[in-house]
Design a protein around this motif. Structure first.
Motif, PDB file in Angstrom:
ATOM      1  N   ILE A   8      -7.990 -23.972  68.220  1.00 23.92           N
ATOM      2  CA  ILE A   8      -6.851 -23.235  68.785  1.00 23.92           C
ATOM      3  C   ILE A   8      -7.359 -21.971  69.469  1.00 23.92           C
ATOM      4  N   GLY A  39      -1.501 -13.723  68.933  1.00 22.31           N
ATOM      5  CA  GLY A  39      -2.846 -13.724  69.495  1.00 22.31           C
ATOM      6  C   GLY A  39      -3.143 -12.409  70.183  1.00 22.31           C
ATOM      7  N   PRO A  59      -2.860 -14.961  62.113  1.00 18.99           N
ATOM      8  CA  PRO A  59      -3.954 -14.932  61.122  1.00 18.99           C
ATOM      9  C   PRO A  59      -5.223 -14.284  61.664  1.00 18.99           C
ATOM     10  N   HIS A 144       3.103 -20.993  72.575  1.00 23.78           N
ATOM     11  CA  HIS A 144       1.849 -21.765  72.594  1.00 23.78           C
ATOM     12  C   HIS A 144       1.170 -21.906  71.246  1.00 23.78           C
ATOM     13  N   TRP A 149      -0.061 -27.266  69.851  1.00 26.92           N
ATOM     14  CA  TRP A 149      -1.207 -27.681  69.055  1.00 26.92           C
ATOM     15  C   TRP A 149      -0.807 -28.769  68.065  1.00 26.92           C
TER      16      TRP A 149
HETATM   17  C1  LIG Z   1      -2.828 -20.285  72.205  1.00 30.41           C
HETATM   18  S1  LIG Z   1      -2.717 -18.821  71.232  1.00 30.41           S
HETATM   19  C2  LIG Z   1      -1.208 -18.125  71.790  1.00 30.41           C
HETATM   20  C3  LIG Z   1      -1.242 -16.617  71.725  1.00 30.41           C
HETATM   21  C4  LIG Z   1      -0.060 -15.914  72.367  1.00 30.41           C
HETATM   22  N1  LIG Z   1       1.195 -16.303  71.735  1.00 30.41           N
HETATM   23  C5  LIG Z   1       0.008 -16.256  73.832  1.00 30.41           C
HETATM   24  O1  LIG Z   1       0.897 -17.015  74.241  1.00 30.41           O
HETATM   25  O2  LIG Z   1      -0.866 -15.790  74.571  1.00 30.41           O
HETATM   26  C6  LIG Z   1      -2.298 -19.513  69.630  1.00 30.41           C
HETATM   27  C7  LIG Z   1      -2.330 -18.472  68.525  1.00 30.41           C
HETATM   28  O3  LIG Z   1      -1.842 -19.070  67.314  1.00 30.41           O
HETATM   29  C8  LIG Z   1      -2.537 -18.459  66.245  1.00 30.41           C
HETATM   30  N2  LIG Z   1      -2.377 -19.272  65.024  1.00 30.41           N
HETATM   31  C9  LIG Z   1      -3.165 -20.260  64.565  1.00 30.41           C
HETATM   32  N3  LIG Z   1      -2.686 -20.749  63.408  1.00 30.41           N
HETATM   33  C10 LIG Z   1      -1.555 -20.036  63.137  1.00 30.41           C
HETATM   34  C11 LIG Z   1      -0.606 -20.081  62.070  1.00 30.41           C
HETATM   35  N4  LIG Z   1      -0.707 -20.942  61.056  1.00 30.41           N
HETATM   36  N5  LIG Z   1       0.437 -19.225  62.114  1.00 30.41           N
HETATM   37  C12 LIG Z   1       0.571 -18.348  63.144  1.00 30.41           C
HETATM   38  N6  LIG Z   1      -0.304 -18.259  64.165  1.00 30.41           N
HETATM   39  C13 LIG Z   1      -1.353 -19.107  64.163  1.00 30.41           C
HETATM   40  C14 LIG Z   1      -3.955 -18.379  66.752  1.00 30.41           C
HETATM   41  O4  LIG Z   1      -4.725 -17.440  66.013  1.00 30.41           O
HETATM   42  C15 LIG Z   1      -3.731 -17.963  68.206  1.00 30.41           C
HETATM   43  O5  LIG Z   1      -3.783 -16.566  68.355  1.00 30.41           O
END
Ligand SMILES: C[S@@+](CC[C@H](N)C(=O)[O-])C[C@H]1O[C@@H](n2cnc3c(N)ncnc32)[C@H](O)[C@@H]1O
Length: 224
Positions: A8, A39, A59, A144, A149
């Protein structure tokens, strides 16, 4: 499709992108907003600088040195995903690759500066168990992660994650509703929405004024 899910990315979308993904109004931006899976997005930095009340949760905030490296790597990997699926993207909203890159670069800088200046905005936590009280927010946004994902998280995880978001906020908006890369549909989405409706929730799929992955121009709006 590969059996090993892609890692991710920790991407840094711009507040302009968030406004378009979630059809945000000035009234939305005046309420208590949670950016879940924030993120390195520049949304909290921009809205809070303008007097708003946005909390970001992710996280990755548990290790800030690793986060800074991950943010740089993700910027390059995000471009590689687009290049690998070139025919599945449309550039109308951005106008050009250069403008998209400039929006992302601005967001990344704003995020890193705000993280240093206002670390309290950036809370360590993850779905499906968020470190917030019931009704801590008026609106929860998720950009996202959910559906994007779906190769990493299954239907059961999504069900728990959506219920958790509805616990901390009466309204939840999720964008986009397709998988990352080629933008394939998420096969469990219709049944999941039906299930939420059966529980008495409102689940509405609404078109928005943004499209980058072809066909990814809808957000999910959930209400208790
Ligand atoms: C593709 S990025 C999107 C970041 C931001 N929302 C953007 O659109 O630019 C996905 C984010 O999900 C976070 N993530 C991964 N597992 C997660 C979880 N269980 N709960 C919340 N966030 C999570 C990752 O660390 C990452 O920062």
């Amino acid at each position: 499709m590969s059996s090993t899910p892609a890692p991710i990315l920790v991407s840094s979308r711009n507040p302009e992108e968030y406004r378009a993904f979630f059809a945000l109004t000035s009234a939305d931006l005046a309420c208590r907003v949670l950016d879940c899976s924030a993120g390195a997005a520049g949304f909290a930095a921009a809205v809070n600088a303008a007097g708003g009340d946005v909390t970001a949760v992710d996280p990755v905030y548990s290790d800030l040195d690793a986060l800074r490296l991950e943010v740089e790597r993700s910027a390059a990997d995000g471009v590689a995903i687009i290049d690998a699926h070139d025919s599945r993207f449309t550039w109308g909203w951005y106008g050009s690759r250069e403008r998209r890159q400039a929006l992302r670069d601005d967001a990344r800088s704003a995020f890193l500066a705000d993280l240093a200046a206002h670390p309290e905005t950036y809370v360590v936590g993850g779905l499906p168990a968020l470190p917030f009280d019931d009704d801590a927010f008026d609106l929860a946004l998720c950009s996202h992660l959910l559906f994007t994902w779906a190769d990493v998280f299954d239907a059961e995880w999504h069900r728990a994650a959506l219920r958790e978001l509805l616990r901390v906020a009466p309204e939840v908006r999720v964008f986009p509703l397709v998988r990352q890369g080629a933008g394939e549909p998420v096969e469990f989405l219709p049944a999941l929405l039906e299930e939420l409706r059966t529980e008495g929730r409102t689940a509405e799929v609404r078109k928005v004024g943004y499209e980058f992955q072809i066909g990814a121009d809808e957000m999910l709006v959930l209400r208790r």
